[in-house]
Design a protein around this motif. Structure first.
Motif, PDB file in Angstrom:
ATOM      1  N   SER A  51       0.665  -1.261  -0.447  1.00  0.00           N
ATOM      2  CA  SER A  51      -0.267  -0.036   0.022  1.00  0.00           C
ATOM      3  C   SER A  51       0.647   1.194   0.207  1.00  0.00           C
ATOM      4  O   SER A  51       1.693   1.151   0.017  1.00  0.00           O
ATOM      5  N   ALA A  53       1.345   3.833   2.102  1.00  0.00           N
ATOM      6  CA  ALA A  53       1.923   3.682   3.186  1.00  0.00           C
ATOM      7  C   ALA A  53       3.061   3.291   3.352  1.00  0.00           C
ATOM      8  O   ALA A  53       3.467   3.345   3.717  1.00  0.00           O
ATOM      9  N   ASP A  54       2.682   1.978   3.570  1.00  0.00           N
ATOM     10  CA  ASP A  54       3.444   0.521   3.926  1.00  0.00           C
ATOM     11  C   ASP A  54       4.853   0.924   3.373  1.00  0.00           C
ATOM     12  O   ASP A  54       6.253   0.710   3.195  1.00  0.00           O
ATOM     13  N   ARG A  57       7.650   3.426   4.288  1.00  0.00           N
ATOM     14  CA  ARG A  57       7.813   3.150   5.294  1.00  0.00           C
ATOM     15  C   ARG A  57       9.035   2.496   4.938  1.00  0.00           C
ATOM     16  O   ARG A  57      10.231   2.220   5.334  1.00  0.00           O
TER      17      ARG A  57
END
Length: 82
Positions: A51, A53-54, A57
């Motif tokens: 995703s 957001a992942d 990170r």
């Protein structure tokens, strides 16, 4: 004798050569990491993606290119965090 190749791992190790007249103490096992892209070649279409957001990170959009670094010299190493 069955000679199977070792399972895939991106962490490799070696023991540096130590001559018989070397006055220094042995260094011990050294570790290094090889990137996942080394084993992939060309990027095939339709790879699974993180995703957004992942991906931010983890530093990559594609799951096959994610390479978690775990310090092999740290006590209790071997469990991915996060």
């Amino acid at each position: 004798m069955n000679s199977q190749p070792p399972p895939f791992t991106n962490v490799k190790s070696y023991v540096p050569f130590r001559g018989p007249c070397d006055p220094c103490p042995p260094i011990g096992r050294k570790y290094f990491s090889t990137p996942p892209s080394l084993y992939l070649g060309f990027q095939p279409p339709g790879l699974p993606q993180f995703s957004p957001a992942d991906a931010l990170r983890k530093g990559t959009l594609w799951k096959v290119f994610y390479d978690y670094y775990d310090n092999p010299y740290r006590k209790g190493a071997g469990k991915p965090r996060g």
